[in-house]
Design a protein around this motif. Structure first.
Motif, PDB file in Angstrom:
ATOM      1  N   LYS A   1      51.527   3.472 -13.676  1.00 28.42           N
ATOM      2  CA  LYS A   1      50.389   2.631 -13.686  1.00 28.42           C
ATOM      3  C   LYS A   1      49.107   3.306 -13.181  1.00 28.42           C
ATOM      4  N   ASN A   2      49.247   4.795 -12.634  1.00 23.99           N
ATOM      5  CA  ASN A   2      48.054   5.446 -12.275  1.00 23.99           C
ATOM      6  C   ASN A   2      47.859   6.721 -12.908  1.00 23.99           C
ATOM      7  N   LYS A   3      48.839   7.202 -13.974  1.00 27.37           N
ATOM      8  CA  LYS A   3      48.520   8.617 -14.286  1.00 27.37           C
ATOM      9  C   LYS A   3      47.643   8.281 -15.688  1.00 27.37           C
ATOM     10  N   LEU A   4      46.416   8.938 -15.856  1.00 27.88           N
ATOM     11  CA  LEU A   4      45.566   8.679 -16.875  1.00 27.88           C
ATOM     12  C   LEU A   4      46.006   9.652 -18.092  1.00 27.88           C
ATOM     13  N   ALA A   5      45.727   9.105 -19.251  1.00 29.31           N
ATOM     14  CA  ALA A   5      45.841   9.949 -20.649  1.00 29.31           C
ATOM     15  C   ALA A   5      44.571   9.826 -21.429  1.00 29.31           C
ATOM     16  N   ASN A   6      43.998  10.945 -21.679  1.00 30.21           N
ATOM     17  CA  ASN A   6      42.628  10.957 -22.686  1.00 30.21           C
ATOM     18  C   ASN A   6      43.092  11.667 -23.833  1.00 30.21           C
ATOM     19  N   PHE A   7      42.775  11.197 -24.967  1.00 31.95           N
ATOM     20  CA  PHE A   7      43.334  11.590 -26.245  1.00 31.95           C
ATOM     21  C   PHE A   7      42.170  11.112 -27.363  1.00 31.95           C
ATOM     22  N   GLN A   8      42.392  11.758 -28.498  1.00 33.41           N
ATOM     23  CA  GLN A   8      41.598  11.399 -29.749  1.00 33.41           C
ATOM     24  C   GLN A   8      42.593  11.353 -30.729  1.00 33.41           C
ATOM     25  N   TYR A   9      42.240  10.194 -31.554  1.00 30.37           N
ATOM     26  CA  TYR A   9      43.208   9.738 -32.725  1.00 30.37           C
ATOM     27  C   TYR A   9      42.561   9.524 -34.044  1.00 30.37           C
ATOM     28  N   VAL A  10      43.328   9.656 -35.043  1.00 32.02           N
ATOM     29  CA  VAL A  10      42.901   9.173 -36.566  1.00 32.02           C
ATOM     30  C   VAL A  10      43.926   8.196 -36.864  1.00 32.02           C
ATOM     31  N   ALA A  11      43.546   6.909 -37.100  1.00 35.28           N
ATOM     32  CA  ALA A  11      44.467   6.073 -37.850  1.00 35.28           C
ATOM     33  C   ALA A  11      44.170   5.738 -39.336  1.00 35.28           C
ATOM     34  N   LEU A  12      45.559   5.435 -40.220  1.00 38.65           N
ATOM     35  CA  LEU A  12      45.295   4.888 -41.485  1.00 38.65           C
ATOM     36  C   LEU A  12      45.650   3.587 -41.222  1.00 38.65           C
ATOM     37  N   ASP A  13      44.856   2.545 -41.380  1.00 37.14           N
ATOM     38  CA  ASP A  13      45.313   1.214 -41.305  1.00 37.14           C
ATOM     39  C   ASP A  13      46.203   0.740 -42.547  1.00 37.14           C
ATOM     40  N   TYR A  14      47.105  -0.189 -42.040  1.00 39.88           N
ATOM     41  CA  TYR A  14      47.916  -0.732 -42.952  1.00 39.88           C
ATOM     42  C   TYR A  14      47.366  -1.782 -44.048  1.00 39.88           C
ATOM     43  N   ALA A  15      46.004  -2.041 -43.559  1.00 40.03           N
ATOM     44  CA  ALA A  15      45.277  -2.902 -44.345  1.00 40.03           C
ATOM     45  C   ALA A  15      44.346  -2.139 -45.407  1.00 40.03           C
ATOM     46  N   SER A  16      44.311  -0.834 -45.333  1.00 48.90           N
ATOM     47  CA  SER A  16      43.713   0.223 -46.242  1.00 48.90           C
ATOM     48  C   SER A  16      44.420   0.027 -47.726  1.00 48.90           C
ATOM     49  N   ILE A  17      45.777  -0.342 -47.675  1.00 48.64           N
ATOM     50  CA  ILE A  17      46.807  -0.680 -48.853  1.00 48.64           C
ATOM     51  C   ILE A  17      46.638  -1.886 -49.262  1.00 48.64           C
ATOM     52  N   PRO A  18      46.125  -2.505 -50.479  1.00 46.74           N
ATOM     53  CA  PRO A  18      46.106  -3.794 -50.754  1.00 46.74           C
ATOM     54  C   PRO A  18      47.568  -4.361 -50.832  1.00 46.74           C
ATOM     55  N   ASP A  19      47.968  -5.739 -50.298  1.00 48.17           N
ATOM     56  CA  ASP A  19      49.281  -6.166 -50.394  1.00 48.17           C
ATOM     57  C   ASP A  19      49.894  -6.171 -51.926  1.00 48.17           C
ATOM     58  N   ASN A  20      48.892  -6.378 -52.811  1.00 45.78           N
ATOM     59  CA  ASN A  20      49.432  -6.605 -54.379  1.00 45.78           C
ATOM     60  C   ASN A  20      49.757  -5.253 -54.852  1.00 45.78           C
ATOM     61  N   LYS A  21      49.508  -3.942 -53.978  1.00 41.76           N
ATOM     62  CA  LYS A  21      49.821  -2.833 -54.640  1.00 41.76           C
ATOM     63  C   LYS A  21      51.199  -2.217 -53.923  1.00 41.76           C
TER      64      LYS A  21
END
Length: 703
Positions: free
Chosen positions: A205-225
């Motif tokens: 509840k009290n230990k803090l994390a600082n980080f940087q991230y890169v995300a590839l969203d699932y929405a970036s791939i069309p469902d019909n593909k």
């Protein structure tokens, strides 16, 4: 007042205890959703808990008792289908709870001795039910004089006296409550939180994390593909089988609904009818009778202050002349006309006291009125109003205060009571009858002054005409005739009707989204097979419905085919995740910084600051358990492997952790965790007992 009157007044409390069974208070709020096939069970059994059957007669009796209790508490004379369904569900929960816990108590031979029972009733630490029954409303403390009076009367009563039976039933529930308390204590006393658990919880509840991230969203791939294979479905299903255990039978259906609601022509006809009434209303010499004869809703004709009328009336009636008729005007689906009967300046608030004699306690309304008349004569002869209120009033809360209701404004009381106290004079004694009984009222004081108006309102709801209903029903009937010889969806398209879905309906549902009061339809669905089309047009509110059963999900482990449609979105994301992980891994390989990873995948680096493990939320994204868990398990300054999350695939670098100050009070931390564990354990205990009891629910056959 006699002991029988006292007990009658307290019967609301007794009923709550007897019906609700206070011994099961620790499971209050738990909702039981066990079910069984509609076709199992016998003609008289509505449910089974282990080997104990619950008869439909017993269930209906309890429902009736609880319904009456609800009416008493709410002041209503009837209940809606939704409220009835709520009462039925609560009654079911109570009966299942009682059966399960009573069985466990009997197996362990948990008892409450004679001396312990005596202590629970009149000892130094009495049962909460005793305090509730005989507590002083002002202090919340036990009124021992009142308790001793009842005990003396019970002890003096002969066998067979109804009062004695009521008291014995009450004491029996106190004993059962204590047994349940002991049973729960056997389990919860074994709970323990060690120092390591307390420390881990503090850090989460009290230990803090600082980080940087890169995300590839699932929405970036069309469902019909994306192609989802049977193997993809099977892989997800096998890994999450526990999610697909049905605790009760569910059914889905498709349907068309022809709208039979009021048309524009119906609305115009009601308006025309109301316009004609307006002319008669202007000429009426008996406005109260006119309202009774012509209004669908009998709104009380009482003085009201500004702000208590419909906004359309509020703006005109306070400046209009007596006899002014306004309308027709549209309000809440009705055309209304309103007539100003009178206006005056009256008090803003009133201080009053009352003595209430209910028809139930007096043995009828006439006897209640006679008793009030006797009390009024005693007071006029010099007897103390306050003392008589304490002795005789069935409103115990105000009776303890000499009948005082304090100071209240207009609208705080029921209309007849309001009318009496605001139109009377200071010091006046008035007798009024309401739905609660007969009141003897003493007006203590009247304060302030403001203009008030008395407005009579005639209400005509906009309802569908017989022609509108007949046309809609005929259209539904025509569709029903055609679909019996063809395809449901094709025929609906031909008739330009929209096919809608009713998904995962329970056997006891009173309605579904979009269809109110659809109990008859639900009852048919649970008697039918997949593919069956209804043999009749069902009425649900203003809708005329033709339905076809499309799916049955039986109780127990559901097969893959039964859940395929519902799991498609998450399985499709799993397939996308494999592609995105491969892409992200290619970017991570050989990368020395998160910026290089972002450049390779065409993404951007986003910082996340002051994140705690106990609240695994990425700002602007949402809950990401796997990602935040991986962050707290990583080394700073090192590019992570791809992590499959809820909304996409991630790679990150931890900038660093901020450790909290040392835990200063380990004992307090352990106590807090222990309390949380105690609260969870009570519900978890009951869930475990439910599973073991193998509850069978046949309510769909009877309700």
């Amino acid at each position: 007042m006699g002991i029988m009157s006292f007990l009658r007044e307290k019967m609301g409390v007794i009923l709550v205890i007897v019906i609700g069974l206070a011994l099961f208070a620790f499971v209050a709020g738990e909702v039981i959703h066990f079910g069984g096939s509609f076709f199992r069970g016998d003609a008289n059994t509505i449910g089974v808990v282990a080997d104990e059957k619950i008869s439909v007669q017993e269930f209906n009796q309890r429902v009736e008792q609880n319904t009456e209790q609800y009416k008493q508490q709410s002041g209503q004379t009837s209940v809606s289908p939704q409220i009835l369904g709520y009462v039925q569900e609560n009654t079911w929960n109570q009966m299942i709870s009682r059966s399960i816990i009573t069985s466990q108590i009997a197996k362990l031979n948990i008892t409450v001795g004679e001396s312990e029972t005596k202590s629970l009733i009149s000892g130094n630490n009495p049962s909460p039910q005793i305090v509730q029954m005989f507590g002083n409303p002002q202090t919340g403390q036990l009124d021992r004089a009142q308790l001793n009076n009842v005990l003396s009367s019970v002890n003096a009563a002969k066998d067979g006296d109804p009062m004695k039976k009521q008291w014995q039933d009450f004491v029996a529930q106190i004993i059962e409550s204590k047994k349940a308390e002991k049973y729960v204590a056997l389990v919860t006393n074994g709970l323990y939180v060690n120092s390591l658990e307390a420390t881990d919880d503090y850090e989460a509840k009290n230990k803090l994390a600082n980080f940087q991230y890169v995300a590839l969203d699932y929405a970036s791939i069309p469902d019909n593909k994306v192609t989802v294979t049977d193997a993809d479905y099977q892989e997800y299903y096998d890994a999450h089988k526990k999610l697909f255990v049905n605790k009760q039978e569910l059914r889905s259906f498709k349907y068309v609904a022809v709208n039979g609601a009021a048309s524009k022509e119906d609305s115009a006809a009601v308006k025309t009818q109301t316009e004609k009434l307006a002319q008669d209303f202007k000429a009426s010499n008996n406005d109260s009778l006119f309202v009774q004869l012509n209004s669908d809703t009998k709104t009380p004709i009482v003085y009201r202050k500004k702000g208590q009328l419909d906004p359309a009336l509020d703006s005109v009636m306070f400046s209009a002349a007596k006899g002014y008729v306004y309308g027709p005007y549209l309000s809440n689906g009705s055309y209304n006309i309103a007539k100003l009967i009178d206006s005056r300046v009256g008090p803003d608030s009133v201080k009053a006291s009352h003595i209430l004699i209910s028809a139930q306690s007096a043995g009828g309304e006439e006897k209640a009125a006679a008793k009030i008349d006797s009390l009024k004569k005693l007071i006029q002869g010099g007897r103390s109003f306050d003392e008589l209120a304490k002795l005789f009033s069935d409103d115990k809360q105000s009776g303890e205060k000499g009948g005082s209701l304090g100071t209240f404004g207009r609208g705080a009381m029921v209309p007849a009571f309001d009318e009496a106290v605001f139109n009377g004079s200071k010091g006046e004694l008035k007798v009024v009858t309401t739905q609660f009984g007969v009141h003897l009222i003493r007006i203590e004081d009247q304060k302030g002054s403001a203009k008030v108006v008395k407005v009579a309102i005639v209400n005509k709801p906009i309802q569908p005409s017989e022609k509108t209903r007949s046309t809609a029903y005929s259209k539904a009937q025509t569709f029903l005739a055609s679909v019996n010889n063809g395809d449901f969806d094709a025929e609906a398209k031909k008739e330009k009707l929209t096919v809608q879905q009713g998904t995962d309906v329970t056997g006891i549902a009173a309605g579904i989204p979009g269809l109110d009061n659809a109990r008859d339809l639900v009852r048919w669905i649970f008697k039918s097979e997949v593919g069956d089309v209804s043999e009749q047009v069902f009425t649900a509110g203003d809708q005329y419905v033709v339905a076809q059963v499309s799916q049955v999900k039986p109780e127990g482990q559901l097969p893959l085919e039964a859940v395929k449609a519902s799991i498609l979105p998450v399985v499709r994301n799993k397939v996308k995740a494999k592609q995105l992980i491969e892409k992200m891994q290619g970017a991570v390989n050989g990368a020395s910084s998160i910026n290089q990873v972002a450049q390779k995948v065409g993404g951007k680096v986003t910082p996340a600051q002051n994140i705690v493990l106990a609240n695994p939320v990425i700002p602007g994204v949402g809950v990401e358990y796997s990602v935040i868990g991986s962050v707290f398990g990583s080394q700073p300054k090192k590019v992570s492997k791809p992590v499959e999350g809820t909304s996409g695939v991630y790679a990150f670098v931890v900038d660093g952790f901020v450790k909290p100050a040392p835990l200063s009070n380990l004992v307090k931390q352990k106590q807090q965790l222990a309390q949380m564990a105690l609260q969870r354990s009570q519900g978890q205990l009951f869930e475990a007992l439910q599973d073991k009891a193998n509850v069978k629910d046949y309510r769909a056959k009877f309700l």
